[in-house]
Design a protein around this motif. Structure first.
Motif, PDB file in Angstrom:
ATOM      1  N   GLY A 161       0.812  -1.227   0.000  1.00 37.97           N
ATOM      2  CA  GLY A 161       0.000   0.000   0.000  1.00 37.97           C
ATOM      3  C   GLY A 161       0.839   1.268   0.000  1.00 37.97           C
ATOM      4  O   GLY A 161       1.791   1.413  -0.766  1.00 37.97           O
ATOM      5  N   THR A 162       0.468   2.165   0.879  1.00 34.17           N
ATOM      6  CA  THR A 162       1.144   3.446   0.978  1.00 34.17           C
ATOM      7  C   THR A 162       2.636   3.271   1.288  1.00 34.17           C
ATOM      8  O   THR A 162       3.484   3.997   0.763  1.00 34.17           O
ATOM      9  CB  THR A 162       0.452   4.286   2.071  1.00 34.17           C
ATOM     10  OG1 THR A 162      -0.802   4.720   1.552  1.00 34.17           O
ATOM     11  CG2 THR A 162       1.273   5.486   2.470  1.00 34.17           C
ATOM     12  N   ILE A 198       9.079  -1.794   4.933  1.00 37.69           N
ATOM     13  CA  ILE A 198       8.435  -0.579   5.453  1.00 37.69           C
ATOM     14  C   ILE A 198       7.018  -0.946   5.870  1.00 37.69           C
ATOM     15  O   ILE A 198       6.272  -1.545   5.083  1.00 37.69           O
ATOM     16  CB  ILE A 198       8.370   0.526   4.373  1.00 37.69           C
ATOM     17  CG1 ILE A 198       9.723   0.705   3.677  1.00 37.69           C
ATOM     18  CG2 ILE A 198       7.907   1.852   4.980  1.00 37.69           C
ATOM     19  CD1 ILE A 198       9.671   1.662   2.491  1.00 37.69           C
ATOM     20  N   SER A 199       6.659  -0.610   7.094  1.00 35.80           N
ATOM     21  CA  SER A 199       5.308  -0.904   7.560  1.00 35.80           C
ATOM     22  C   SER A 199       4.938   0.035   8.700  1.00 35.80           C
ATOM     23  O   SER A 199       5.609   0.058   9.731  1.00 35.80           O
ATOM     24  CB  SER A 199       5.233  -2.357   8.036  1.00 35.80           C
ATOM     25  OG  SER A 199       3.964  -2.618   8.605  1.00 35.80           O
ATOM     26  N   THR A 215       1.735  -6.089   9.253  1.00 35.84           N
ATOM     27  CA  THR A 215       1.139  -6.556   8.001  1.00 35.84           C
ATOM     28  C   THR A 215       1.683  -7.942   7.633  1.00 35.84           C
ATOM     29  O   THR A 215       2.899  -8.142   7.555  1.00 35.84           O
ATOM     30  CB  THR A 215       1.414  -5.528   6.891  1.00 35.84           C
ATOM     31  OG1 THR A 215       0.819  -4.294   7.283  1.00 35.84           O
ATOM     32  CG2 THR A 215       0.840  -5.963   5.554  1.00 35.84           C
ATOM     33  N   GLN A 238       7.729   7.976   6.614  1.00 37.22           N
ATOM     34  CA  GLN A 238       8.428   6.845   5.967  1.00 37.22           C
ATOM     35  C   GLN A 238       9.387   7.375   4.894  1.00 37.22           C
ATOM     36  O   GLN A 238      10.499   6.855   4.727  1.00 37.22           O
ATOM     37  CB  GLN A 238       7.421   5.888   5.308  1.00 37.22           C
ATOM     38  CG  GLN A 238       6.722   4.963   6.292  1.00 37.22           C
ATOM     39  CD  GLN A 238       5.424   4.383   5.751  1.00 37.22           C
ATOM     40  OE1 GLN A 238       4.997   4.686   4.633  1.00 37.22           O
ATOM     41  NE2 GLN A 238       4.788   3.534   6.540  1.00 37.22           N
ATOM     42  N   LYS A 266      -7.290  -0.869   8.552  1.00 38.49           N
ATOM     43  CA  LYS A 266      -6.057  -0.120   8.811  1.00 38.49           C
ATOM     44  C   LYS A 266      -4.835  -1.019   8.692  1.00 38.49           C
ATOM     45  O   LYS A 266      -3.797  -0.633   8.199  1.00 38.49           O
ATOM     46  CB  LYS A 266      -6.130   0.496  10.216  1.00 38.49           C
ATOM     47  CG  LYS A 266      -4.918   1.337  10.610  1.00 38.49           C
ATOM     48  CD  LYS A 266      -4.852   2.613   9.810  1.00 38.49           C
ATOM     49  CE  LYS A 266      -3.575   3.385  10.029  1.00 38.49           C
ATOM     50  NZ  LYS A 266      -3.332   4.330   8.905  1.00 38.49           N
ATOM     51  N   VAL A 305      -3.658  -5.132   7.889  1.00 45.62           N
ATOM     52  CA  VAL A 305      -4.116  -6.423   7.387  1.00 45.62           C
ATOM     53  C   VAL A 305      -3.156  -7.504   7.874  1.00 45.62           C
ATOM     54  O   VAL A 305      -2.071  -7.664   7.351  1.00 45.62           O
ATOM     55  CB  VAL A 305      -4.216  -6.426   5.842  1.00 45.62           C
ATOM     56  CG1 VAL A 305      -4.706  -7.780   5.342  1.00 45.62           C
ATOM     57  CG2 VAL A 305      -5.161  -5.326   5.375  1.00 45.62           C
TER      58      VAL A 305
HETATM   59  C1  BG6 Z   1      -3.417  -1.426   4.162  1.00 40.67           C
HETATM   60  C2  BG6 Z   1      -3.826  -0.074   4.670  1.00 40.67           C
HETATM   61  O1  BG6 Z   1      -4.334  -2.406   4.492  1.00 40.67           O
HETATM   62  O2  BG6 Z   1      -2.100  -1.712   4.615  1.00 40.67           O
HETATM   63  C3  BG6 Z   1      -2.884   0.921   4.005  1.00 40.67           C
HETATM   64  O3  BG6 Z   1      -5.185   0.195   4.346  1.00 40.67           O
HETATM   65  C4  BG6 Z   1      -1.457   0.600   4.360  1.00 40.67           C
HETATM   66  O4  BG6 Z   1      -3.201   2.244   4.411  1.00 40.67           O
HETATM   67  C5  BG6 Z   1      -1.112  -0.870   4.082  1.00 40.67           C
HETATM   68  O5  BG6 Z   1      -0.601   1.423   3.634  1.00 40.67           O
HETATM   69  C6  BG6 Z   1       0.216  -1.277   4.691  1.00 40.67           C
HETATM   70  O6  BG6 Z   1       0.147  -1.188   6.092  1.00 40.67           O
HETATM   71  P1  BG6 Z   1       1.426  -1.099   6.985  1.00 40.67           P
HETATM   72  O7  BG6 Z   1       0.933  -1.039   8.392  1.00 40.67           O
HETATM   73  O8  BG6 Z   1       2.228  -2.351   6.729  1.00 40.67           O
HETATM   74  O9  BG6 Z   1       2.189   0.109   6.582  1.00 40.67           O
END
Ligand code: BG6
Length: 365
Positions: A57-58, A102-103, A108, A163, A360, A362
């Protein structure tokens, strides 16, 4: 608890100057960066023949910026992968690979699995995470903490910009170890980096109202494009994700030069274009791409540096970003894009902080 803001997302967007400041605190010296949590000797750095950045994701979008910086400054080849892809493609990594995960949450599932797989293969693993004591923080060899504070809104904002700072600090750290950049340049970048939090504040103070008025371009449309080159393209991908996540408008990010290889067919007067033009060495090329989309009657909203007295002629609306060096521009450019998504989402009556179908963090595959 929203501190007077209507939504957590808006609060977190406005917390960025502080988050950016806190993440830099104690890490900038006049001509070098200090990363106490990373324990690599110049000799160890010299042995890396590749950096592999892995995230979802982001956070993945922050990784794209990291690739640009590490390759440009430290001269080490970099791959960036989405964690769910990395895991299953039998990546070629070994003890000469530096893996960076990166998380924001540090929990995740796919990112954690990528970290474990990398360690199994003998790679050195550095984590960039916002949560102290998270799984990713505990299991990586080294950790660069981002100090964004808790992020509640599902759409990530202050975690992303911090980040990017983490990636900048790491890129400079590797550059110092490798001696690939003259000291004066490092000194200049560090001095500019120190000014970023104040400039973020200026954007928020002076730009939010203007962005609110630009949101009207998106109230009725079904699709939008974000275009840019180089680091602007990386930011375009994050801007596009923000818009999709919370406004539910279909959006795509395109490398400007790639538009004419297919996508121009989709561009009409009903497809607003966000054109990012902060990379000075790519500026003329970007303008020629903007002219291509304008010829399809698309409405173009341009984002460029304050000193640029030319770009407004090629676009319908313009938003100016305080000047900084090319490499640091993403830290500022993304802020008005976050605001734009926010105001579009509000105008459409969506649940900004809890967009449909998204979580938020996963922690399952
Ligand atoms: C997604 C979120 O499920 O996980 C995103 O909705 C996020 O906003 C992505 O960027 C990764 O999450 P993380 O906690 O590993 O940065």
């Amino acid at each position: 608890e929203k501190g007077g803001y209507e939504h957590f997302m808006l609060k977190e967007i406005f917390e960025q100057p502080k988050a950016l400041r806190d993440t830099l605190a104690g890490r900038l010296n006049h001509d070098h960066v200090v990363l106490q949590e990373v324990d690599l000797t110049p000799k160890e750095v010299a042995l890396f023949n590749k950096v592999a950045i892995v995230a979802c994701g982001t956070a993945y979008h922050a990784g794209l910026i990291g690739k640009g910086l590490i390759e440009h400054w430290a001269k080490i080849p970099v791959e960036v992968d989405i964690a769910s892809e990395f895991r299953y493609r039998a990546p070629l990594i070994d003890d000469k690979t530096l893996v960076v995960v990166i998380s924001q949450s540090g929990e995740t599932a796919d990112t954690l699995a990528a970290l474990r797989e990398s360690k199994k293969k003998g790679a050195r693993v550095i984590a960039i995470t916002n949560v102290v004591g998270s799984s990713v923080a505990r299991e990586a060899h080294d950790v660069i903490h981002t100090w964004a504070g808790p992020e509640i809104a599902v759409a990530s904002t202050k975690a992303y910009t911090t980040q990017i700072e983490g990636m900048i600090l790491l890129a400079l750290y590797l550059t110092q170890a490798k001696g690939t950049m003259p000291k004066e340049w490092i000194t200049e970048i560090i001095s500019e980096l120190g000014k970023i939090p104040d400039k973020a504040e200026i954007i928020l103070k002076e730009g939010a109202e203007r962005i609110k008025t630009l949101a009207r371009y998106f109230e009725e449309v079904g699709s939008a494009f974000f275009i840019g080159r180089g680091l602007d393209w990386a930011v375009a991908q994050e801007g596009s994700l923000k818009l999709k996540e919370i406004s539910y408008i279909h959006a795509e990010a395109y490398a400007s030069g790639e538009l004419k290889h297919g996508t121009l067919a989709l561009i009409t007067e009903d497809t607003p274009i966000i054109a990012l033009a902060t990379q000075r060495d790519l500026y003329e090329k970007t303008v020629s791409n903007v002219i291509e989309v304008k010829a399809r009657d698309a409405k173009v909203i341009g984002f460029t540096f304050e000193g640029n007295t030319d770009f407004h002629k090629s676009v319908n609306e313009i938003f100016y970003i305080p000047e900084t060096v090319n490499e640091l521009a993403p830290l500022l450019t993304v802020i008005p894009l976050q605001l734009l998504s926010y105001y579009v989402s509000v105008a459409r009556g969506n649940d900004v902080d809890k967009p449909r179908n998204l979580a938020k963090s996963v922690t399952v595959e």
